[in-house]
Design a protein around this motif. Structure first.
Motif: not given
Length: 152
Positions: A10-14, A40-42, A144-145
């Motif tokens: 999940l880590v990163g920018t979507w 969204v960024s995690y 949706r990303f």
């Protein structure tokens, strides 16, 4: 470190592909329009940030935070949504829980947004809420990303 864990994947920018409210009957509402954009960024330190905007937002008369007329400010607020805060991942349930600490909508501060996570092998991410009532019909938030390519 297990790279297959949802918390790692999940880590990163979507980058946002679509933002809809979907019913089980198949109807969709697009609260920011069909051409909404955002991300969204995690982060790997447990912090997330989400931003989405409608397309075609009109600029303020003066390019400053308080440079718009009342009508421009209302339109800007209604065409943009942002929140941020810490998040946790439930690997068994495939969910991400986002604790809202900052938000354009003051009423959401302190809320916990739980999203069901689906990742595909082609860099796609879907975040979906549990159903909630919109009028007489339950809907769920569906975001949706696509993974954003690294820039460094």
């Amino acid at each position: 470190m297990d790279h297959d864990l949802l918390s790692r994947r999940l880590v990163g920018t979507w980058l946002l592909e679509s933002f809809s409210l979907d019913s089980d009957a198949g109807t969709q509402i697009f609260p920011m329009g069909r051409a909404a954009s955002g991300y969204v960024s995690y982060s790997d330190d447990g912090w997330m940030s989400f931003q989405v905007s409608a397309s075609g937002r009109q600029p303020y008369d003066v390019p400053m935070q308080d440079g718009g007329s009342t009508e421009q400010t209302v339109a800007a607020a209604r065409s943009f949504l942002a929140y941020a805060g810490p998040y946790t991942v439930d690997e068994v349930q495939s969910t991400v829980s986002q604790q809202v600490e900052q938000c354009l909508v003051p009423n959401w501060v302190g809320d916990l947004h739980v999203r069901h996570v689906t990742l595909d092998g082609a860099g796609g991410l879907v975040l979906a809420s549990d159903p909630f009532p919109i009028g007489p019909t339950p809907h769920r938030v569906v975001l949706r990303f696509q993974a954003r390519p690294a820039t460094r």
